[in-house]
Design an enzyme around this catalytic site. Structure first.
Site, mmCIF file in Angstrom:
data_model
loop_
_atom_site.group_PDB
_atom_site.id
_atom_site.type_symbol
_atom_site.label_atom_id
_atom_site.label_comp_id
_atom_site.label_asym_id
_atom_site.label_seq_id
_atom_site.Cartn_x
_atom_site.Cartn_y
_atom_site.Cartn_z
ATOM 1 N N TYR A 53 -3.783 -12.774 -8.787
ATOM 2 C CA TYR A 53 -4.920 -12.664 -9.711
ATOM 3 C C TYR A 53 -5.346 -14.182 -10.184
ATOM 4 O O TYR A 53 -6.738 -13.927 -10.995
ATOM 5 C CB TYR A 53 -4.575 -11.663 -11.017
ATOM 6 C CG TYR A 53 -3.997 -10.618 -10.440
ATOM 7 C CD1 TYR A 53 -4.958 -9.556 -9.942
ATOM 8 C CD2 TYR A 53 -2.774 -9.940 -10.883
ATOM 9 C CE1 TYR A 53 -4.622 -8.380 -9.408
ATOM 10 C CE2 TYR A 53 -2.163 -8.659 -10.182
ATOM 11 C CZ TYR A 53 -3.165 -7.630 -9.498
ATOM 12 O OH TYR A 53 -2.675 -6.686 -9.434
ATOM 13 N N HIS A 61 -5.253 4.039 -8.674
ATOM 14 C CA HIS A 61 -4.471 4.874 -7.715
ATOM 15 C C HIS A 61 -3.743 5.928 -8.059
ATOM 16 O O HIS A 61 -3.182 6.629 -7.375
ATOM 17 C CB HIS A 61 -3.222 3.765 -6.932
ATOM 18 C CG HIS A 61 -3.945 2.397 -6.977
ATOM 19 N ND1 HIS A 61 -4.695 2.147 -6.291
ATOM 20 C CD2 HIS A 61 -3.698 1.313 -7.553
ATOM 21 C CE1 HIS A 61 -5.073 0.808 -6.227
ATOM 22 N NE2 HIS A 61 -4.485 0.216 -7.119
ATOM 23 N N ASP A 64 -12.535 12.251 -12.949
ATOM 24 C CA ASP A 64 -13.333 13.405 -13.651
ATOM 25 C C ASP A 64 -14.161 13.044 -14.543
ATOM 26 O O ASP A 64 -15.342 13.479 -14.743
ATOM 27 C CB ASP A 64 -12.390 14.217 -13.909
ATOM 28 C CG ASP A 64 -11.888 15.494 -12.852
ATOM 29 O OD1 ASP A 64 -12.297 15.448 -11.923
ATOM 30 O OD2 ASP A 64 -10.706 16.111 -13.394
ATOM 31 N N ILE A 67 -9.997 -7.341 -8.538
ATOM 32 C CA ILE A 67 -10.045 -8.887 -8.355
ATOM 33 C C ILE A 67 -9.342 -9.194 -6.998
ATOM 34 O O ILE A 67 -9.884 -10.064 -6.316
ATOM 35 C CB ILE A 67 -8.926 -9.531 -9.639
ATOM 36 C CG1 ILE A 67 -9.791 -9.373 -11.027
ATOM 37 C CG2 ILE A 67 -8.864 -10.958 -9.063
ATOM 38 C CD1 ILE A 67 -8.778 -9.413 -12.031
ATOM 39 N N SER A 68 -8.325 -8.594 -6.742
ATOM 40 C CA SER A 68 -7.732 -8.867 -5.403
ATOM 41 C C SER A 68 -7.968 -7.669 -4.425
ATOM 42 O O SER A 68 -8.726 -6.730 -4.731
ATOM 43 C CB SER A 68 -5.947 -8.540 -5.517
ATOM 44 O OG SER A 68 -6.059 -7.116 -5.727
ATOM 45 N N ARG A 71 -3.052 -5.477 0.625
ATOM 46 C CA ARG A 71 -1.782 -5.197 -0.321
ATOM 47 C C ARG A 71 -1.019 -3.892 0.145
ATOM 48 O O ARG A 71 -1.082 -3.294 1.251
ATOM 49 C CB ARG A 71 -2.125 -5.488 -1.631
ATOM 50 C CG ARG A 71 -2.793 -6.807 -2.079
ATOM 51 C CD ARG A 71 -3.161 -6.631 -3.571
ATOM 52 N NE ARG A 71 -1.822 -6.757 -4.311
ATOM 53 C CZ ARG A 71 -1.976 -6.802 -5.683
ATOM 54 N NH1 ARG A 71 -3.095 -6.333 -6.390
ATOM 55 N NH2 ARG A 71 -0.890 -6.497 -6.299
ATOM 56 N N ARG A 118 -1.552 1.022 -3.076
ATOM 57 C CA ARG A 118 -3.146 0.497 -3.383
ATOM 58 C C ARG A 118 -4.187 0.829 -2.581
ATOM 59 O O ARG A 118 -5.517 0.383 -2.880
ATOM 60 C CB ARG A 118 -2.968 -0.949 -3.771
ATOM 61 C CG ARG A 118 -2.093 -1.292 -4.712
ATOM 62 C CD ARG A 118 -2.139 -2.926 -5.028
ATOM 63 N NE ARG A 118 -0.927 -3.446 -5.757
ATOM 64 C CZ ARG A 118 -0.270 -3.317 -6.763
ATOM 65 N NH1 ARG A 118 -1.160 -2.817 -7.830
ATOM 66 N NH2 ARG A 118 0.850 -3.720 -7.309
HETATM 67 C C1 DQA Z 1 -6.286 -4.486 -9.610
HETATM 68 C C2 DQA Z 1 -5.559 -3.866 -8.534
HETATM 69 C C3 DQA Z 1 -4.562 -2.893 -8.597
HETATM 70 O O1 DQA Z 1 -3.875 -2.354 -7.709
HETATM 71 C C4 DQA Z 1 -3.483 -3.490 -9.844
HETATM 72 O O2 DQA Z 1 -2.595 -2.466 -10.200
HETATM 73 C C5 DQA Z 1 -4.292 -4.089 -10.822
HETATM 74 C C6 DQA Z 1 -5.339 -4.997 -10.700
HETATM 75 C C7 DQA Z 1 -7.089 -5.661 -9.312
HETATM 76 O O3 DQA Z 1 -7.949 -5.983 -10.155
HETATM 77 O O4 DQA Z 1 -7.019 -6.265 -8.001
HETATM 78 O O5 DQA Z 1 -3.792 -3.649 -12.076
HETATM 79 O O6 DQA Z 1 -7.239 -3.485 -9.922
#
Ligand code: DQA
Length: 150
Positions: A23, A85, A92, A106-107, A112, A116
């Site tokens: 991150y 997820h 909803d 962000i990622s 991953r 995810r």
């Molecule tokens: C996230 C990706 C999600 O899988 C993870 O649980 C996060 C951050 C991201 O910003 O990459 O908390 O949303």
């Protein structure tokens, strides 16, 4: 001048110290500063929030839907963290509120773990951004500017 709501979900308050290899080193306060300048560049007001609680995020989405209907909000950028997820309730809320929402990560979640790769939010989002690091927040604000002018 319309507002953009940047809504951050669970664990994003730990940015800067949480898994920096994934991150980065920037904190949530750094992200807020980045969003503030992106909003200024696009003539938006910024409403920047973070919560670790699903219901608080849902209330904020409902509020955003009402603000968009009233003409005071351009849209939402949502990083729902792991709720992406798992949360049918957030899906909803987005659908029910009718708000224009960009899903952000962000990622690159698709590079991953398999758990995810599925998002409950993507089917009800206007667009999805992942893998640009925290700069994605500024890119999403620019995208909302484009969308709201269209
Ligand atoms: C996230 C990706 C999600 O899988 C993870 O649980 C996060 C951050 C991201 O910003 O990459 O908390 O949303």
């Amino acid at each position: 001048m319309k507002t953009v709501l940047i809504l951050n979900g669970p664990n994003l308050n730990l940015l800067g110290t949480r898994e920096p290899a994934v991150y980065g080193h920037q904190t949530l306060a750094d992200v807020e500063a980045l969003c503030l300048s992106a909003c200024a560049a696009h003539n938006f007001k910024l409403d920047f929030r973070q919560s670790n609680h699903e219901g608080v995020l849902i209330d904020a989405i409902h509020e955003a839907g009402r603000a968009q209907t009233a003409g005071t909000l351009a849209g939402v950028v949502l990083n729902a963290g792991a709720y992406t997820h798992t949360s049918i309730a957030i899906m909803d809320a987005i659908k029910g509120s009718g708000v224009t929402l960009i899903e952000l990560h962000i990622s690159n979640v698709h590079a991953r773990e398999a758990f995810r790769h599925h998002s409950y939010i993507s089917p009800v989002a206007k667009a999805v951004m992942a893998g640009f690091g925290v700069k994605g927040y500024a890119l999403a604000i620019g995208a909302l500017a484009d969308i709201s002018q269209a």
